[in-house]
Design a protein around this motif. Structure first.
Motif, mmCIF file in Angstrom:
data_model
loop_
_atom_site.group_PDB
_atom_site.id
_atom_site.type_symbol
_atom_site.label_atom_id
_atom_site.label_comp_id
_atom_site.label_asym_id
_atom_site.label_seq_id
_atom_site.Cartn_x
_atom_site.Cartn_y
_atom_site.Cartn_z
ATOM 1 N N ARG A 233 47.143 36.898 35.401
ATOM 2 C CA ARG A 233 47.840 37.573 34.265
ATOM 3 C C ARG A 233 49.043 37.476 33.622
ATOM 4 N NH1 ARG A 233 48.125 39.166 30.181
ATOM 5 N NH2 ARG A 233 48.356 41.273 29.251
ATOM 6 N N VAL A 234 49.941 37.531 34.708
ATOM 7 C CA VAL A 234 51.344 37.031 34.605
ATOM 8 C C VAL A 234 51.587 35.763 34.043
ATOM 9 C CG1 VAL A 234 52.330 38.978 35.956
ATOM 10 C CG2 VAL A 234 52.188 36.659 36.758
ATOM 11 N N SER A 235 50.825 34.668 34.485
ATOM 12 C CA SER A 235 51.174 33.306 33.832
ATOM 13 C C SER A 235 50.528 33.150 32.728
ATOM 14 C CB SER A 235 50.156 32.328 34.973
ATOM 15 O OG SER A 235 50.475 32.738 36.227
ATOM 16 N N LEU B 80 48.027 25.232 31.564
ATOM 17 C CA LEU B 80 48.086 26.696 31.829
ATOM 18 C C LEU B 80 46.629 27.079 32.202
ATOM 19 C CD1 LEU B 80 49.257 29.325 31.570
ATOM 20 C CD2 LEU B 80 48.755 29.723 29.177
ATOM 21 N N LEU B 81 45.557 26.429 31.639
ATOM 22 C CA LEU B 81 44.322 26.717 32.020
ATOM 23 C C LEU B 81 43.982 26.032 33.512
ATOM 24 C CD1 LEU B 81 42.008 25.921 28.853
ATOM 25 C CD2 LEU B 81 42.531 28.075 30.095
ATOM 26 N N ALA B 82 44.569 25.022 33.872
ATOM 27 C CA ALA B 82 44.292 24.534 35.389
ATOM 28 C C ALA B 82 44.867 25.716 36.113
ATOM 29 C CB ALA B 82 44.978 23.251 35.200
ATOM 30 N N ARG C 111 58.212 20.791 32.941
ATOM 31 C CA ARG C 111 59.301 21.736 33.104
ATOM 32 C C ARG C 111 58.621 23.160 32.737
ATOM 33 N NH1 ARG C 111 62.631 17.740 31.265
ATOM 34 N NH2 ARG C 111 62.635 18.466 29.017
ATOM 35 N N ALA C 112 57.774 23.223 31.771
ATOM 36 C CA ALA C 112 57.381 24.424 31.503
ATOM 37 C C ALA C 112 56.295 25.241 32.209
ATOM 38 C CB ALA C 112 56.581 24.663 30.024
ATOM 39 N N ALA C 113 55.897 24.017 32.887
ATOM 40 C CA ALA C 113 54.749 24.523 33.712
ATOM 41 C C ALA C 113 55.419 25.216 35.107
ATOM 42 C CB ALA C 113 53.809 23.470 34.433
ATOM 43 N N TRP C 114 56.663 24.464 35.463
ATOM 44 C CA TRP C 114 57.217 24.976 36.786
ATOM 45 C C TRP C 114 57.905 26.118 36.616
ATOM 46 C CZ3 TRP C 114 58.080 25.159 41.481
ATOM 47 C CH2 TRP C 114 59.372 25.547 41.960
ATOM 48 N N VAL C 115 58.570 26.698 35.258
ATOM 49 C CA VAL C 115 59.049 27.850 34.699
ATOM 50 C C VAL C 115 58.091 28.695 34.693
ATOM 51 C CG1 VAL C 115 60.098 29.529 33.334
ATOM 52 C CG2 VAL C 115 61.038 27.245 33.365
#
Lengths: 228, 214
Positions: A166-168, A211-213, A24-28
């Motif tokens: 950057r924004v991610s 996140l790193l991926a 869910r956090a990845a999707w947001v």
């Protein structure tokens, strides 16, 4: 050491099992990052092109302002946007605070200078002969501009991908403007900050790996495009 | 009839007067050969005639009309095409490059490709048509740039050192094409610092030295 190893193992298991909270956090993160990058590109790319090709009064000052903006701390951007969209702010009526839209607005402010400066550099580095060749082959003004853009396209795409990366990975804006609401405004970075403070090291690792991926894939694409 | 008429044309790079043409004409269907040592002003003069560089002073007329320089001079830029000494090929393949001029003139892709293919055949570039322009040799690039200039369909071609930095094989091909173009009646202005290769052509010789016609 055991604590760290257990954390890594827990994190990897959560990733492999596609933990719903992590996903869910990845999707947001992807969603707000995507829209922020699109909006920042719609503004930043034309600005970059204009600064690279046009000569006008105040151009040097505009470039200096943009370059300075690259170093703006994200919490400062968060604070400024917060002032605008909080209840007492001029845009308070829109009720944007602690919504994905609020994060997107902050991320757009963060990404515009990046897209503009990178695309300006990319267009400015196009060989001068491109313009002259287009002119002497009978191109109209619009086609000349398009030809220059086309020659700079790999740099422009790289600028957009760099902005997405950057924004991610940004945390201050997402925290201040999103409020870290699970499943709604919780991004990977804000979740990492929260979970690590709660002592959930493994969960933090799982979020970090995802996140790193995302950032790795973005940078890989950027490098691939630049090399091609 | 004179297509180009130049009078009292001056140009400076910073403070150096690099071009000072008192009077010069180019007639329709004629081959004008600009000769002179490196730095004598040949490239500067051709860029002015192409409408890319504005003189500091003087008159440059094309078909009795003053040239409009730079972007606003679209009409002139569609009548006169310059093949630069070190031509730039756009990213993409040879066909995309050669069809640029016709596309710029509003032709659709199939018409533009047809026009490009004719020019490609004329310049013996048919073996290169799908090749990536960035991966061509110097001589091949020059031939492709010549094909691109021909496909643009201009009535006057300005060729800046067309065989410089070109191997013998490519050089022979380019000289052959220039001879064919000269015979076809197209107006050509060709600069070179090695005029021997033009012996077979009937040319109007204009010699430049230190920016002046001598």
């Amino acid at each position: 050491m055991e604590y760290l190893l257990d954390g890594f193992a827990d994190g990897l298991i959560r990733v492999l099992r596609a933990d719903p909270e992590v996903m869910r956090a990845a999707w947001v993160t992807i969603k707000v990052g995507f829209w922020a990058t699109i909006l920042a590109s719609l503004i930043g790319l034309p600005v970059g092109f204009l600064l690279a090709t046009a000569r006008f009064h105040g151009r040097g000052f505009a470039i200096t302002v943009l370059q300075t903006s690259l170093g703006l701390p994200t919490v400062v951007i968060g604070l400024l946007v917060y002032g605008f969209i909080s209840r007492r702010g001029p845009l308070g009526f829109a009720d944007l605070l602690f919504t994905p839209s609020a994060i997107i607005i902050g991320l757009v402010v963060l990404a515009i200078p990046l897209v503009a400066v990178f695309s300006m550099t990319s267009v400015a580095s196009v060989d001068d002969r491109v313009r002259e060749t287009a002119l002497t082959l009978g191109a109209s003004n619009g086609l000349v501009a398009w030809t220059v853009l086309r020659e700079a396209r790999f740099g422009m795409v790289a600028a957009v991908l760099a902005a997405f990366g950057r924004v991610s990975s940004e945390v201050g804006i997402a925290m201040m403007l999103g409020g870290n609401i699970e499943g709604y405004t919780r991004t990977l970075t804000t979740a990492i900050a929260l979970e690590s403070m709660k002592g959930e090291f493994g969960f933090g690792i799982a979020l970090g790996v995802v996140l790193l991926a995302i950032i790795f894939v973005t940078n890989f694409l950027s490098r691939y495009i630049q090399r091609s | 009839m004179d297509v180009f008429f130049l009078e009292n044309v001056k140009f400076r790079y910073e403070t150096d007067l690099v071009l000072d043409i008192e009077r010069m004409t180019v007639s329709t269907g004629e081959v004008t050969l600009l000769t002179g040592a490196n730095g004598s002003g040949k490239t500067t003069l051709l860029r002015m005639m192409a409408g890319l560089l504005m003189p500091e002073d003087g008159i440059i007329n094309y078909k009795d009309e003053a040239i409009i320089f730079g972007k606003p001079g679209l009409k002139h830029r569609r009548q006169v095409t310059l093949l630069a000494q070190e031509p730039y090929l756009f990213r993409g393949n040879v066909l995309l490059n050669v069809s640029y001029g016709p596309r710029a003139r509003g032709m659709n892709i199939s018409q533009a490709n047809k026009k490009a293919e004719e020019a490609i055949l004329k310049t013996r570039c048919e073996g290169l048509i799908q090749r990536d322009a960035a991966k061509l040799s110097g001589g091949e690039k020059k031939r492709v740039a010549l094909a691109r200039a021909l496909a643009a369909g201009a009535e006057t071609l300005l060729l800046d050192e067309p065989i410089s930095h070109v191997d013998e094989e490519n050089s022979e091909v380019i000289v052959g094409i220039i001879q064919e173009l000269a015979a076809s009646g197209i107006t050509l202005v060709v600069s070179t610092h090695i005029p021997e290769w033009t012996n077979s052509l009937s040319v109007n010789n204009v010699r430049l030295a230190y920016g002046r016609v001598v």
